[in-house]
Design a protein around this motif. Structure first.
Motif, PDB file in Angstrom:
ATOM      1  N   SER A 339       0.850  -1.186   0.000  1.00 47.17           N
ATOM      2  CA  SER A 339       0.000   0.000   0.000  1.00 47.17           C
ATOM      3  C   SER A 339       0.888   1.239   0.000  1.00 47.17           C
ATOM      4  O   SER A 339       1.938   1.258   0.639  1.00 47.17           O
ATOM      5  N   LYS A 341       1.006   5.302   0.774  1.00 46.66           N
ATOM      6  CA  LYS A 341       0.390   6.439   1.459  1.00 46.66           C
ATOM      7  C   LYS A 341       1.344   7.612   1.327  1.00 46.66           C
ATOM      8  O   LYS A 341       2.469   7.565   1.820  1.00 46.66           O
ATOM      9  N   SER A 343       1.713  12.055   1.163  1.00 44.69           N
ATOM     10  CA  SER A 343       1.076  13.335   1.467  1.00 44.69           C
ATOM     11  C   SER A 343       1.131  14.277   0.273  1.00 44.69           C
ATOM     12  O   SER A 343       2.074  14.265  -0.520  1.00 44.69           O
ATOM     13  N   GLY A 373      -6.521   5.914  -6.943  1.00 43.30           N
ATOM     14  CA  GLY A 373      -6.632   5.807  -5.493  1.00 43.30           C
ATOM     15  C   GLY A 373      -7.601   6.844  -4.969  1.00 43.30           C
ATOM     16  O   GLY A 373      -8.380   7.445  -5.724  1.00 43.30           O
ATOM     17  N   ARG A 375      -8.161  10.174  -1.991  1.00 46.37           N
ATOM     18  CA  ARG A 375      -7.529  11.175  -1.133  1.00 46.37           C
ATOM     19  C   ARG A 375      -8.415  11.431   0.077  1.00 46.37           C
ATOM     20  O   ARG A 375      -9.628  11.613  -0.046  1.00 46.37           O
ATOM     21  N   LYS A 376      -7.797  11.422   1.239  1.00 50.94           N
ATOM     22  CA  LYS A 376      -8.494  11.777   2.473  1.00 50.94           C
ATOM     23  C   LYS A 376      -7.713  12.898   3.137  1.00 50.94           C
ATOM     24  O   LYS A 376      -6.547  12.703   3.520  1.00 50.94           O
ATOM     25  N   VAL A 379      -3.777  13.334   2.428  1.00 54.07           N
ATOM     26  CA  VAL A 379      -3.034  12.090   2.187  1.00 54.07           C
ATOM     27  C   VAL A 379      -3.706  11.296   1.074  1.00 54.07           C
ATOM     28  O   VAL A 379      -4.934  11.180   1.024  1.00 54.07           O
ATOM     29  N   CYS A 380      -2.895  10.746   0.172  1.00 50.07           N
ATOM     30  CA  CYS A 380      -3.385   9.919  -0.943  1.00 50.07           C
ATOM     31  C   CYS A 380      -3.058   8.452  -0.674  1.00 50.07           C
ATOM     32  O   CYS A 380      -1.960   8.138  -0.194  1.00 50.07           O
ATOM     33  N   TYR A 381      -3.985   7.579  -1.006  1.00 54.87           N
ATOM     34  CA  TYR A 381      -3.843   6.159  -0.716  1.00 54.87           C
ATOM     35  C   TYR A 381      -4.024   5.336  -1.999  1.00 54.87           C
ATOM     36  O   TYR A 381      -4.946   5.573  -2.782  1.00 54.87           O
ATOM     37  N   GLU A 383      -3.726   1.037  -3.288  1.00 54.68           N
ATOM     38  CA  GLU A 383      -3.605  -0.341  -2.829  1.00 54.68           C
ATOM     39  C   GLU A 383      -3.010  -1.220  -3.924  1.00 54.68           C
ATOM     40  O   GLU A 383      -3.137  -0.951  -5.114  1.00 54.68           O
ATOM     41  N   THR A 411       9.138   4.639  -4.010  1.00 55.08           N
ATOM     42  CA  THR A 411       8.578   3.775  -2.982  1.00 55.08           C
ATOM     43  C   THR A 411       9.268   2.429  -3.040  1.00 55.08           C
ATOM     44  O   THR A 411       9.437   1.854  -4.123  1.00 55.08           O
TER      45      THR A 411
END
Length: 503
Positions: A339, A341, A343, A373, A375-376, A379-381, A383, A411
């Motif tokens: 995963s 994650k 910013s 993905g 965004r919350k 932060v972007c996520y 999987e 990453t």
């Protein structure tokens, strides 16, 4: 990797609200309405199978899903409106084909491209023949245990991607099924391996010289195509023999462009293979064992769309990743996924109208999205991504183009992030090797300038026939060393411990 056209995505989005809420009968009626003048042909198919429930169900499956499929028809057209597509089997090699096509252009021919939708063009005879031939091979020893659902998805369909429908299914069956009969194969995987070994002698990877999307018939008669053409032909032949097969694809993250291959379904599990090339026992391993071939994301094609993946709060940006005709199968390959994650940069924290974000890789001179993905807050996520790659995250506030909202970052295999924020006050000196076959061309080193959101050139301090030296390279910068000629695999990299890490 082929990209689904904007018009196709628009069609899929337009019928999303209808299709995703319609039970079978309503979906069938909607498809018949989309058929327009071709409705009578489709109703003839349904009438033909009115007394054979299983074949009727198969016909309904095809017709319900036909609105989402089309042929990418391409040809030359003369100034008088005459259509012409060269028969590549009559030329000695791809250079001769290319020369012939160039001559056509000089004499005033132009290339015409159009999309011909299955729902409005395929007639009853084609569909009935396809259904009958599919049911015949379903009775073979290697196919008889395949469920009706899997039969409909992976044997019954008459197309793999956007190739023109072919009438060669009967010829393929008569030519290749005896090979499987004599080998006494008992499972789809065994059948695939035997047949794929045979295909190695009749099809190979190569450039045809045509500026067109390949047809089944062209690839079959010439024996030459690139990965998409080989996949389309391989899928067509396998299905004609009762072997459940479909196509998978990726956008490379350590090379330019992308790749397609096939998978065969056996006892609930898919096994990847290269049609006429790598067998299922080595194909996935060859991806994992060769660093630059490790796909970060893999998507499987399907004939029946899955509208559950579509976001009702979609931002409007058009990408093949939103197609309900593909789905993510990265977890089925050998490399561990992780995963991500990451910013959002401070200067890009103004949110668009949607929380959709796009994981992008640098591929052939641009950042290309390979995954969607969410965004919350800031932060972007994402999987199920294979690490050891460089990405950037983008969104699309206006729905028409992408906006980078992070700096490029690396990453690792566990999802740990390293952002490339250039330290302009800390300079490095480094000597780079010019391209061996192009030493006389101008070479330029760029770094990704996070303030300008683009690659910015650097001046070299010295140059030889084979090298170029720079002394103003910002530390912790993402770099790109290129020549003006637009070629593949001018890859990005960074410098770590006085060595180059290429991606």
């Amino acid at each position: 990797m082929r990209k689904i056209s904007i018009s196709r995505i628009t069609l899929l989005l337009a019928i999303f609200l209808i299709a995703c809420t319609s039970p079978g009968n309503l979906r069938l009626e909607q498809a018949l309405q989309w058929a327009g003048d071709n409705r009578d042909e489709l109703e003839k198919v349904l009438t033909h199978y009115a007394d054979t429930p299983e074949k009727l169900a198969a016909a309904r499956f095809l017709i319900m899903n036909m609105p989402y499929h089309f042929s990418q028809e391409e040809y030359f057209i003369s100034s008088k409106g005459e259509k012409y597509r060269p028969d590549i089997s009559k030329f000695c090699d791809n250079k001769a084909v290319e020369s012939h096509c160039n001559s056509l252009t000089r004499y005033g021919y132009r290339i015409n491209r159009e999309k011909v939708y299955d729902i409005s063009s395929l007639d009853c005879n084609f569909l009935i023949d396809n259904i009958e031939l599919a049911f015949e091979v379903w009775q073979k020893p290697w196919a008889k245990n395949i469920s009706f659902d899997d039969f409909c998805k992976y044997i019954l369909p008459y197309r793999a991607q956007t190739e023109m429908p072919s009438n060669l299914r009967k010829e393929m069956k008569e030519r290749f099924v005896p090979i499987l009969d004599s080998a006494k194969v008992q499972t789809p995987l065994e059948a695939c391996c035997v047949l794929n070994e045979h295909l190695k002698g009749i099809m190979k990877y190569g450039h045809t010289g045509l500026p067109f999307y390949p047809t089944i018939d062209e690839t079959y008669h010439s024996g030459i195509s690139q990965c998409e053409g080989l996949c389309n032909l391989g899928t067509f032949i396998m299905r004609a023999c009762g072997i459940p097969v479909t196509v998978e694809q990726t956008t490379w993250t350590k090379m330019d462009l992308g790749h397609s291959w096939c998978v065969v379904l056996d006892n609930g599990k898919f096994y990847s293979f290269g049609p006429g090339e790598d067998q299922p026992d080595i194909h996935a391993r060859s991806f994992s064992e060769v660093r630059h071939r490790r796909p970060a994301k893999v998507y499987r094609s399907r004939f029946d769309p899955d509208f559950s993946i579509m976001d009702r709060k979609d931002d409007g940006y058009v990408t093949t990743l939103k197609s309900p005709l593909i789905y993510d199968v990265t977890n089925e390959y050998l490399d561990k996924t992780t995963s991500i994650k990451v910013s959002v940069d401070k200067n890009n924290r103004k949110k668009g109208k949607s929380n959709q974000v796009y994981l992008c890789t640098y591929n052939h001179y641009e950042w290309c999205p390979i995954a969607i993905g969410h965004r919350k807050d800031t932060v972007c996520y994402f999987e199920n991504v294979v690490g050891d790659n460089i990405f950037i995250v983008a969104d699309s506030p206006d729905g028409s183009k992408l906006r980078n909202i992070t700096t490029p970052f690396y990453t690792d295999k566990d999802g740990n992030i390293r952002k490339f924020i250039p330290l302009k006050e800390h300079k490095q000196t480094f000597t780079l090797n010019k391209r061996k076959k192009k030493p006389d061309q101008v070479h330029t080193l760029y770094f990704w300038d996070t303030e300008k959101d683009r690659f910015t050139p650097l001046e070299y301090v010295s140059s030889t026939d084979t090298t170029q030296t720079y002394d103003q390279i910002p530390a912790n910068a993402l770099l790109w060393f290129t020549i003006p000629e637009r070629i593949v695999n001018q890859r990005i990299f960074f410098i770590e411990n006085d060595s180059i890490k290429t991606y």
